[in-house]
Design an enzyme around this catalytic site. Structure first.
Site, PDB file in Angstrom:
ATOM      1  N   ASP A 134       0.793  -1.402   0.190  1.00 31.35           N
ATOM      2  CA  ASP A 134       0.417  -0.155   0.199  1.00 31.35           C
ATOM      3  C   ASP A 134       0.985   1.505   0.584  1.00 31.35           C
ATOM      4  O   ASP A 134       2.006   1.115   1.092  1.00 31.35           O
ATOM      5  CB  ASP A 134      -1.150   0.314   1.665  1.00 31.35           C
ATOM      6  CG  ASP A 134      -1.777   0.860   1.383  1.00 31.35           C
ATOM      7  OD1 ASP A 134      -2.065   1.425   0.068  1.00 31.35           O
ATOM      8  OD2 ASP A 134      -3.334   1.074   1.633  1.00 31.35           O
ATOM      9  N   ASP A 194      -2.574   2.407  -6.253  1.00 30.86           N
ATOM     10  CA  ASP A 194      -1.303   1.724  -5.308  1.00 30.86           C
ATOM     11  C   ASP A 194      -2.241   1.309  -4.538  1.00 30.86           C
ATOM     12  O   ASP A 194      -0.885   1.139  -3.018  1.00 30.86           O
ATOM     13  CB  ASP A 194      -1.753   3.192  -4.445  1.00 30.86           C
ATOM     14  CG  ASP A 194      -3.004   3.725  -3.672  1.00 30.86           C
ATOM     15  OD1 ASP A 194      -3.688   3.030  -4.209  1.00 30.86           O
ATOM     16  OD2 ASP A 194      -3.058   4.408  -3.065  1.00 30.86           O
ATOM     17  N   GLU A 195      -2.156  -0.135  -4.915  1.00 33.94           N
ATOM     18  CA  GLU A 195      -2.561  -1.149  -3.443  1.00 33.94           C
ATOM     19  C   GLU A 195      -2.258  -2.220  -4.600  1.00 33.94           C
ATOM     20  O   GLU A 195      -2.937  -2.233  -5.490  1.00 33.94           O
ATOM     21  CB  GLU A 195      -3.745  -0.907  -2.535  1.00 33.94           C
ATOM     22  CG  GLU A 195      -3.820  -2.154  -1.777  1.00 33.94           C
ATOM     23  CD  GLU A 195      -5.189  -1.259  -1.561  1.00 33.94           C
ATOM     24  OE1 GLU A 195      -5.471  -2.579  -0.368  1.00 33.94           O
ATOM     25  OE2 GLU A 195      -6.088  -0.455  -0.900  1.00 33.94           O
TER      26      GLU A 195
END
Length: 460
Positions: free
Chosen positions: A11, A105-106
């Site tokens: 993350d 983003d993960e």
């Protein structure tokens, strides 16, 4: 559950805001808020400096401004975020063929499938190497969680924030989970959490102690049984490399409520066009057209129409959305509109001739109207009275948004700090430079132009 912590969850830390701080040296270490800047905008991401003031994602921007009036408020730059995300996902792909992106983003990664980890030591080494590679390649930091299941890996990455790595050793799951809130379990949202609280269950240990039968009685067979297993640390969900999209949709929130029925119809048509563009870009078609309307009082209505077969035809989607709109009462005003297509397929149904013919007739009518408007000197998109047209001597005023990339013919690259009263203020700096100087120009200065984002880290 695996016997080794070979599932990794990454993350990125305050991704949008961190990217803005990396791109704008004068903002490093200062509160930054990224999101919609209109009266009804919401926070997309807040930097850790802004979070100290209580600002968080999904908060109304007006509330964020009250909490942190001195923060930098910037519009999102998705082209930059996508570019950085592609770099990060490429690094994840080097670790394993099984990468499951959850957002820009993960992502989850199955390290075992890539042959880079088989025990705690090798998993930790892979995670630390990933963090170093991300920092070196993008200038940004990410937090890494390692565990024997997806649920625990995600919990570990939350514990690692910001810029850390946490590894949960198999066999310690119940001890770790016990004192945590029930909301940490996947599938437990606000409503389920409140239902469990009323039943006297607030921690994961409470769920484990309640037993499966009690949770099934409260939540139903599927949800109750799954929740009981997860409360004991069991999660056998695999990392899935490709997740099939279930729907494609677009929506807009308006700064001022829309009351004019014609304007609402035009906005729905524009949303349908954007939705079909995304649908085609993804290589899909769909059977169900969905219209979303949020009214002035925040009540949200959803209407849908299912076609005889999947389509990616703009005329068909636009007409279906218009029909759905006819059945919605917009009295009092509309604050949000959305158009979506679900029931996706990777082909189009050929037997849609009747609907296609209707769309063709509508297109012909639009062409005829366009020709008539052109004869009258009106723009093709204008359906009402002729709008005043800018003359050659009075060009329309250019709009500059805070955070926008610009380039000046003499001073080079910079970004917009703010604009108003016919002026625009620009700070001239770029990734890797010292904090730059500020200059103010007329909004129509011919030497100032919009620009593409610069890479956060120069590429060789």
């Amino acid at each position: 559950m695996r016997a080794a912590p070979t599932i990794l969850h990454l993350d990125m830390d305050a991704f949008f805001a961190a990217a803005e701080q990396a791109a704008k040296p004068s903002l490093r270490g200062k509160p930054v808020v990224v999101g919609g800047l209109g009266p009804r905008g919401v926070v997309a991401t807040a930097s850790y400096e802004a979070r100290r003031f209580g600002v968080h994602s999904a908060m109304p921007m007006a509330q964020a401004r009250r909490l942190a009036p001195n923060a930098a408020y910037l519009v999102p730059r998705f082209s930059l975020y996508r570019s950085v995300s592609e770099q990060v996902m490429e690094l994840l792909g080097r670790l394993s063929p099984l990468v499951e992106p959850l957002s820009l983003d993960e992502a989850f990664v199955d390290l075992e499938a890539g042959g880079v980890a088989w025990d705690s030591a090798s998993a930790r080494e892979a995670g630390e190497r990933l963090r170093r590679d991300i920092l070196g390649g993008t200038g940004l930091t990410g937090s890494v969680g390692l565990a024997g299941s997806k649920m625990l890996a995600k919990i570990a990455s939350e514990e690692a924030k910001p810029d850390g790595l946490v590894l949960i050793e198999p066999g310690t799951e119940r001890e770790l989970l016990g004192p945590k809130s029930v909301r940490i379990i996947p599938g437990v949202g606000p409503a389920t959490g409140e239902h469990l609280r009323r039943a006297g269950m607030t921690t994961v240990a409470d769920l484990a102690a309640a037993g499966e039968d009690e949770l099934v009685r409260l939540l139903g067979r599927a949800h109750g049984a799954s929740l009981h297993r997860m409360a004991q640390g069991y999660d056998d969900r695999p990392v899935v490399a490709e997740r099939d999209a279930k729907s494609v949709s677009v929506e807009d929130t308006f700064d001022v409520d829309l009351h004019d029925r014609v304007r609402i119809r035009i906005e729905v048509e524009r949303l349908a066009e954007r939705c079909v563009g995304r649908l085609r870009a993804s290589g899909h078609s769909g059977r169900t057209i969905v219209l979303k309307v949020r009214r002035f009082d925040f009540s949200t209505l959803t209407r849908s129409e299912t076609l005889r077969g999947p389509t990616d035809d703009l005329g068909v989607v636009r007409e279906a959305a218009a029909r759905l709109l006819e059945g919605v009462d917009t009295t009092g005003g509309v604050r949000l509109l959305g158009v979506g297509v679900s029931g996706l397929a990777d082909y189009t149904q050929e037997d849609l001739f009747a609907q296609a013919a209707e769309a063709a007739e509508a297109a012909e009518a639009a062409v005829a109207a366009e020709a008539a408007d052109a004869a009258d000197g009106r723009p093709a998109e204008e359906s009402g009275p002729a709008a005043p047209q800018p003359t050659a001597t009075e060009p329309p005023e250019r709009h500059w948004s805070p955070g926008q990339d610009v380039r000046h013919a003499e001073l080079g690259p910079g970004w917009v700090q703010g604009s108003g009263v016919g002026r625009v203020t620009v700070r001239f700096e770029q990734p890797g430079s010292a904090p730059g100087r500020v200059r103010t120009f007329p909004v129509d200065d011919p030497d100032l132009e919009p620009s593409d984002p610069l890479p956060l880290v120069p590429r060789p």
